[in-house]
Design an enzyme around this catalytic site. Structure first.
Site, short mmCIF file in Angstrom:
data_model
loop_
_atom_site.label_atom_id
_atom_site.label_comp_id
_atom_site.label_asym_id
_atom_site.label_seq_id
_atom_site.Cartn_x
_atom_site.Cartn_y
_atom_site.Cartn_z
CG HIS A 3 -4.62 -36.26 16.49
ND1 HIS A 3 -4.82 -37.49 17.06
CD2 HIS A 3 -5.59 -36.11 15.55
CE1 HIS A 3 -5.84 -38.08 16.48
NE2 HIS A 3 -6.34 -37.27 15.56
CE LYS A 34 -3.51 2.25 2.84
NZ LYS A 34 -4.48 2.11 3.92
CE LYS A 72 5.65 -0.96 10.26
NZ LYS A 72 4.78 -0.20 9.38
CD GLU A 84 9.17 -6.00 7.31
OE1 GLU A 84 8.86 -4.89 6.80
OE2 GLU A 84 9.00 -6.27 8.52
N GLY A 108 -4.90 -2.05 4.95
CA GLY A 108 -4.11 -3.18 4.45
C GLY A 108 -4.79 -4.52 4.72
NE ARG A 109 -6.58 -3.83 10.83
CZ ARG A 109 -5.92 -2.69 10.94
NH1 ARG A 109 -4.76 -2.54 10.33
NH2 ARG A 109 -6.40 -1.70 11.67
CD GLU A 115 -1.97 -4.51 11.36
OE1 GLU A 115 -2.61 -4.27 10.32
OE2 GLU A 115 -0.75 -4.77 11.34
O1 F6P Z 1 3.08 -2.64 9.69
C1 F6P Z 1 1.75 -3.03 9.59
C2 F6P Z 1 1.26 -2.80 8.21
O2 F6P Z 1 1.12 -1.44 7.99
C3 F6P Z 1 -0.05 -3.52 7.96
O3 F6P Z 1 -1.15 -2.85 8.44
C4 F6P Z 1 -0.01 -3.68 6.49
O4 F6P Z 1 -0.93 -4.63 6.04
C5 F6P Z 1 1.43 -4.08 6.29
O5 F6P Z 1 2.14 -3.32 7.23
C6 F6P Z 1 2.00 -3.88 4.92
O6 F6P Z 1 1.95 -2.54 4.53
P1 F6P Z 1 2.15 -2.12 3.04
O7 F6P Z 1 1.08 -2.73 2.22
O8 F6P Z 1 2.11 -0.63 3.04
O9 F6P Z 1 3.51 -2.63 2.59
#
Ligand code: F6P
Length: 549
Positions: A390, A211, A513, A217, A273-274, A359
């Protein structure tokens, strides 16, 4: 939302009435409730679209539901829901609309944000995605060397990973089986390494989904993937345009990364995002299942959106699910909620719900900025049955904790199982048996009647009275998946609204972060980090020694 702020939740008379009802409810057993009312399954069963929800094994009576309904009525849940659907900025800390429901609104509808009809934009992007998906699926979109694309690697994290990955796994029988789909999220290089080590770069397309397009990452993995691609294709920079597309709200950053914005699929800051996998974030999924199945999935979402928007409280499934969570979390001290799908294809469903729920509702400050005085979001967990049986079900049956659970199953085996479909009855027998055992247990008398030695009787007794909701659908189709996800999205909404928290921000992820960014140079170069605590400093020093630095 301009609605007058209601009194604090725990000061509402409806809250106190529920607390009193809880006291009166005491240890009332499901055995008694069922013995007293032969109609419980009908009374507490609900059909929503293709989903049958059986709430009869919940610790509820008509009075419980009446009081929960009154609690909902005493809060701003209905007003907030309507404001969400209208596109008002109910995400107060980020001053944003919350409009995942617009992602599946019919093309004829109109929802405006800042004077713009966002539905038109949504359908324009869906059209662009459909075109792209069909070009890739048909082999018309080729790689730099002219070879057809056989592998799609989605690079994203959190909502930009969990949703498409979950839905891809859930709908595997509907996917293009001669293509390979992989999902890379972790900044641990092993994730990307394992995803690409056996792939041919000439046949691989990366979808970079973010987003913000600033998530460390994702940018780190996307940069490494670009190096891998260029190394494999002899360094031709122009290859990037054929092998990388982006999904983002941030065109500037996408183009800075080197991806042509022509190959960018847009979404908007009013999609959390979620809550985003039915937006362009689901591009990898659309390539996998095709635009028609994607559209069926959207109609499933839409069906439950409409239900949530219009059904009266007592017949409104997300309302009931949300309020049951409040009943247990706030009045029985339940800390967790298990989601136990009886479908191998739902292997990622609970992991997806963890972000959606935790979240969203893992907050301790109310919408007015005050500390909440009540429990909020539960720990959500679970894995597909029968594996969990199990492993950890022992604790569900005989442990000291109350763990409300959802049991989810499908009447038909997934398509394409051949002779293995015969195992489906056994799978579903397990689902039904677990609901039964959790609810009714096994009494000492029943254990004794089996001739069990007296010393073992207490160990082999099952107290029961463990509440579950069973959700049963005919099959795990794209539409049913959409219905289920929307059901949980709105359940999470209801809980957040009643708890008076902002379910749509996620400030709690920021501190870690920032600290990681500050610490990295200390690990790499031994740089000084001002004000580092002695424990962390010691761990960094030990890490450096172990790395021979
Ligand atoms: O750090 C949490 C978050 O902002 C989530 O809410 C989101 O889904 C994820 O990181 C990834 O964010 P982006 O789509 O901006 O890379």
């Amino acid at each position: 939302m301009n609605a007058a702020r209601p009194a604090r939740l725990d000061q509402l008379p409806e809250w106190h009435a529920l607390a009193k009802h809880r006291e009166d409810f005491g240890g009332t057993h499901l055995r008694t409730l069922f013995a007293d009312d032969a109609q419980r399954p009908e009374r507490y069963g609900l059909q929503v679209g293709d989903l049958h929800l059986d709430f009869s094994k919940q610790l509820i009576t008509d009075e419980t539901l009446r009081l929960l309904g009154e609690l909902a009525g005493g809060t701003s849940v209905a007003a907030l829901r309507d404001a969400m659907f209208r596109g008002e900025k109910i995400n107060i800390t980020e001053d944003r609309a919350v409009l995942h429901t617009a992602l599946r609104a019919p093309v004829s509808s109109e929802i405006t944000v800042d004077g713009e009809n966002v539905v038109r934009d949504v359908h324009a992007v869906l059209g662009k995605m459909a075109l792209f998906a069909s070009r890739v699926r048909d082999g018309e979109w080729t790689g730099h060397t002219g070879r057809r694309i056989r592998n799609i690697v989605n690079i994203g994290i959190g909502g930009s990973d969990l949703g498409p990955k979950m839905a891809y796994e859930a709908l595997r029988p509907y996917t293009k089986r001669d293509m390979d789909f992989r999902f890379v999220s972790n900044v641990d290089g092993a994730d990307l390494h394992e995803a690409v080590r056996d792939l041919d770069p000439a046949e691989t397309l990366f979808i970079v989904a973010s987003k913000t397009f600033t998530t460390i990452e994702t940018i780190t993995n996307a940069t490494a993937a670009r190096e891998w691609l260029l190394a494999g294709l002899g360094g031709a920079q122009e290859a990037v345009a054929r092998h990388f597309v982006a999904v983002s709200t941030n065109a500037g950053k996408v183009s800075e990364f080197g991806i042509d914005t022509e190959n960018m699929f847009e979404f908007w800051d009013w999609v959390g995002g979620r809550y985003s996998y039915d937006s362009a974030i689901g591009l990898s999924l659309m390539v996998a299942i095709g635009a028609d199945h994607f559209s069926e999935m959207l109609s499933g979402f839409r069906l439950v959106d409409e239900h949530f928007r219009t059904a009266p409280f007592e017949a409104n499934a997300p309302m009931l699910m949300g309020l049951l969570g409040i009943w247990y979390g706030n009045f029985f001290d339940a800390q967790t909620h298990a989601v136990l799908p009886y479908s191998h294809y739902f292997s990622q469903f609970t992991a997806y719900l963890q972000q959606l729920d935790m979240e969203s509702d893992g907050k301790s400050t109310d919408r007015g900025g005050r500390p909440v005085g009540w429990q909020t979001g539960p720990v959500v967990w679970g894995t597909p049955g029968t594996n969990g049986q199990h492993a950890y079900y022992q604790l569900l049956h005989q442990g000291t904790k109350m763990i409300p659970a959802d049991l989810i199953g499908f009447a038909r085996p997934a398509p394409g199982l051949g002779g293995l479909a015969a195992q489906h009855d056994l799978l579903m027998a397990n689902l039904f048996a677990q609901g039964q055992a959790l609810a009714f247990g096994k009494t000492e008398e029943e254990v004794r009647a089996e001739g069990v030695p007296e010393a073992q009787v207490p160990h082999r007794t099952f107290p029961g009275n463990r509440p579950t909701t069973t959700i049963l659908a005919e099959e795990l189709s794209p539409s049913v998946l959409g219905q289920l996800v929307a059901l949980y999205e709105h359940k999470v909404f209801v809980q957040g609204a009643v708890w008076d928290i902002d379910s749509f921000d996620q400030w709690g992820v920021e501190l870690g972060k920032v600290l990681a960014k500050r610490l990295e140079p200390a690990l790499t170069d031994g740089a000084d980090v001002e004000g580092l605590d002695s424990s962390t400093a010691g761990l960094v020093a030990r890490y450096r020694r172990l790395r021979g630095r």
